[in-house]
Design an enzyme around this catalytic site. Structure first.
Site, PDB file in Angstrom:
ATOM      1  CB  SER A 161     -12.798   2.639   6.503  1.00 59.01           C
ATOM      2  OG  SER A 161     -13.073   1.539   5.652  1.00 59.01           O
ATOM      3  CG  HIS A 216     -16.991   4.557   3.034  1.00 60.60           C
ATOM      4  ND1 HIS A 216     -17.663   4.644   4.254  1.00 60.60           N
ATOM      5  CD2 HIS A 216     -16.158   3.293   3.213  1.00 60.60           C
ATOM      6  CE1 HIS A 216     -16.985   3.876   4.996  1.00 60.60           C
ATOM      7  NE2 HIS A 216     -16.164   3.097   4.534  1.00 60.60           N
ATOM      8  CD  GLU A 249     -20.399   7.401   4.625  1.00 57.88           C
ATOM      9  OE1 GLU A 249     -20.671   8.329   5.856  1.00 57.88           O
ATOM     10  OE2 GLU A 249     -19.468   6.561   5.044  1.00 57.88           O
ATOM     11  CG  ASN A 265     -16.629   3.543   9.906  1.00 60.05           C
ATOM     12  OD1 ASN A 265     -17.243   2.734  10.207  1.00 60.05           O
ATOM     13  ND2 ASN A 265     -15.713   3.438   8.839  1.00 60.05           N
TER      14      ASN A 265
HETATM   15  P1  NAD Z   1      -7.855  -6.241   1.682  1.00 54.96           P
HETATM   16  O1  NAD Z   1      -6.710  -6.216   2.830  1.00 54.96           O
HETATM   17  O2  NAD Z   1      -9.152  -7.591   1.716  1.00 54.96           O
HETATM   18  O3  NAD Z   1      -7.574  -5.888   0.196  1.00 54.96           O
HETATM   19  C1  NAD Z   1      -6.710  -5.015  -0.110  1.00 54.96           C
HETATM   20  C2  NAD Z   1      -6.017  -5.781  -1.399  1.00 54.96           C
HETATM   21  O4  NAD Z   1      -5.204  -4.707  -1.952  1.00 54.96           O
HETATM   22  C3  NAD Z   1      -5.077  -6.872  -1.112  1.00 54.96           C
HETATM   23  O5  NAD Z   1      -5.561  -7.928  -2.118  1.00 54.96           O
HETATM   24  C4  NAD Z   1      -3.738  -6.301  -1.524  1.00 54.96           C
HETATM   25  O6  NAD Z   1      -2.880  -7.551  -2.011  1.00 54.96           O
HETATM   26  C5  NAD Z   1      -4.015  -5.080  -2.492  1.00 54.96           C
HETATM   27  N1  NAD Z   1      -2.693  -4.407  -2.586  1.00 54.96           N
HETATM   28  C6  NAD Z   1      -1.968  -4.131  -1.990  1.00 54.96           C
HETATM   29  N2  NAD Z   1      -1.153  -3.144  -2.219  1.00 54.96           N
HETATM   30  C7  NAD Z   1      -1.534  -2.843  -3.399  1.00 54.96           C
HETATM   31  C8  NAD Z   1      -0.960  -2.248  -4.762  1.00 54.96           C
HETATM   32  N3  NAD Z   1       0.082  -1.513  -4.496  1.00 54.96           N
HETATM   33  N4  NAD Z   1      -1.710  -2.194  -5.794  1.00 54.96           N
HETATM   34  C9  NAD Z   1      -2.561  -2.937  -5.966  1.00 54.96           C
HETATM   35  N5  NAD Z   1      -3.117  -3.770  -4.894  1.00 54.96           N
HETATM   36  C10 NAD Z   1      -2.662  -3.710  -3.664  1.00 54.96           C
HETATM   37  O7  NAD Z   1      -8.614  -4.902   2.237  1.00 54.96           O
HETATM   38  P2  NAD Z   1     -10.070  -4.292   2.124  1.00 54.96           P
HETATM   39  O8  NAD Z   1     -10.917  -4.870   3.448  1.00 54.96           O
HETATM   40  O9  NAD Z   1     -10.825  -4.881   0.890  1.00 54.96           O
HETATM   41  O10 NAD Z   1     -10.011  -2.818   2.301  1.00 54.96           O
HETATM   42  C11 NAD Z   1      -9.669  -2.101   1.159  1.00 54.96           C
HETATM   43  C12 NAD Z   1      -9.930  -0.587   1.303  1.00 54.96           C
HETATM   44  O11 NAD Z   1     -11.506  -0.373   1.655  1.00 54.96           O
HETATM   45  C13 NAD Z   1      -9.527  -0.073   2.660  1.00 54.96           C
HETATM   46  O12 NAD Z   1      -9.303   1.121   2.660  1.00 54.96           O
HETATM   47  C14 NAD Z   1     -10.488  -0.354   3.720  1.00 54.96           C
HETATM   48  O13 NAD Z   1     -10.558   0.609   4.749  1.00 54.96           O
HETATM   49  C15 NAD Z   1     -11.865   0.011   2.923  1.00 54.96           C
HETATM   50  N6  NAD Z   1     -13.008  -0.412   3.450  1.00 54.96           N
HETATM   51  C16 NAD Z   1     -13.194  -1.828   3.919  1.00 54.96           C
HETATM   52  C17 NAD Z   1     -14.219  -2.220   4.314  1.00 54.96           C
HETATM   53  C18 NAD Z   1     -14.497  -3.803   4.971  1.00 54.96           C
HETATM   54  O14 NAD Z   1     -15.471  -4.122   5.535  1.00 54.96           O
HETATM   55  N7  NAD Z   1     -13.408  -4.487   4.718  1.00 54.96           N
HETATM   56  C19 NAD Z   1     -15.392  -1.485   4.212  1.00 54.96           C
HETATM   57  C20 NAD Z   1     -15.485  -0.371   3.593  1.00 54.96           C
HETATM   58  C21 NAD Z   1     -14.334   0.211   3.362  1.00 54.96           C
END
Ligand code: NAD
Length: 287
Positions: free
Chosen positions: A122, A143, A155, A193
């Site tokens: 993000s 994204h 995006e 964002n």
């Molecule tokens: P999250 O914490 O819900 O999920 C992340 C997952 O990655 C977890 O299940 C974790 O165990 C796993 N993980 C950690 N280390 C790892 C590894 N070495 N190999 C494989 N998996 C691993 O996070 P999220 O909210 O899903 O966010 C993930 C990405 O998406 C981030 O970069 C975030 O900025 C982006 N994002 C989030 C949102 C949102 O609304 N949550 C929206 C757009 C983008």
């Protein structure tokens, strides 16, 4: 690699975004290798995908008989070596540069050289992430918005190093998912964002300065500007800690004092009032 050659997609990280990304790829027929560090995170992700497919069945968008076919396309693995056969990869691990660095290095080593790696970050610079790999021209931002199965926008973010072929293939792939890709160049906060977070931040200033209550701020934006959700309701949904982190990225990356995080937002985060997930943010939630 052209879009037609892509049959199997690796999704790295099975959290909030990863399970949604796996869902949308499997839903349109791609095989998905879903990778996470522990089996319990994969189990939880498959459970969530199943529940979200049930929702689509209830709405009449998916035939009951198709649910198992879609689920069977998702192969969970707690060992990243399993992604070796993937033709495209999307990284959705936590928003920490050190974690992304380690995961991208490993994925770069395992995946065939022609495979494109997309990041769902993000707020981290795509150009910085691309430079961590040995295939910077085959690196791109994809994204997705939360909840992924519902939101239409992707995006597609072009790092400085992204090749025309990589960019075109990724735009095309997003369309195959039934999404609408929008082309954006790499810059702090991209467009989503960069525009949304200062809006939320300004709404927080209105509350801090006593201009209006959170309910009133949200009512103005919903009724007057046709926003489906008020900015403070939305901030609670996103997580106030996430909003604060993004404001810091904007301030650091763009250097303009107009991106200064609202002190009330900082105070709420310090108190552990993170929004829906903690039961309290600008509003209180029954837990
Ligand atoms: P999250 O914490 O819900 O999920 C992340 C997952 O990655 C977890 O299940 C974790 O165990 C796993 N993980 C950690 N280390 C790892 C590894 N070495 N190999 C494989 N998996 C691993 O996070 P999220 O909210 O899903 O966010 C993930 C990405 O998406 C981030 O970069 C975030 O900025 C982006 N994002 C989030 C949102 C949102 O609304 N949550 C929206 C757009 C983008």
């Amino acid at each position: 690699m052209t879009t037609e050659q892509i049959k199997t997609v690796a999704v790295l990280g099975a959290g909030t975004m990863g399970n949604g990304i796996a869902h949308v790829f499997a839903r349109v027929g791609y095989k998905v290798i879903l990778s996470d560090v522990e089996q319990r995170f994969l189990d939880r992700a498959l459970d969530t995908i199943g529940k979200n497919l049930d929702r689509e069945i209830k709405k009449g968008k998916l035939a009951e008989a198709e649910k198992e076919t879609v689920l069977a396309r998702v192969k969970p693995s707690a060992d990243m070596a399993a992604i070796a056969d993937a033709d495209f990869a999307v990284e959705a691990v936590p928003e920490k540069l050190e974690i992304k660095r380690a995961v991208l290095a490993e994925a770069d080593r395992i995946l065939r050289p022609e495979v494109i790696i997309a990041s769902n970050t993000s707020s981290i610079s795509m150009t910085t992430l691309a430079a961590l790999t040995k295939r910077p021209d085959r690196f791109v931002g994809m994204h997705f918005m939360n909840p992924v199965p519902v939101m239409v926008l992707v995006e597609v973010i072009r790092a400085l190093q992204t090749s025309d072929g990589t960019f075109a293939a990724t735009m095309e792939l997003a369309k195959k998912l039934g999404k609408t890709p929008v082309a954006v160049n790499d810059a702090p906060g991209f467009v989503s964002n960069r525009v949304l977070m200062p809006l939320i931040n300004e709404a927080a200033y209105c509350v801090m300065e006593g201009v209006a209550t959170p309910e009133a701020v949200d009512a103005v934006m919903k009724l007057g500007m046709n926003h489906p959700m008020g900015p403070l309701e939305l901030a609670d949904f996103i997580g106030l800690d996430v909003c604060l982190d993004v404001m810091r990225v904007l301030q650091e990356g763009l250097g303009d004092p107009k991106y200064r995080a609202c002190p009330l937002l900082k105070k709420y985060v310090a108190a552990g009032w993170l929004g829906r997930k903690s039961g309290r943010g600008f509003y209180e939630y029954a837990r």
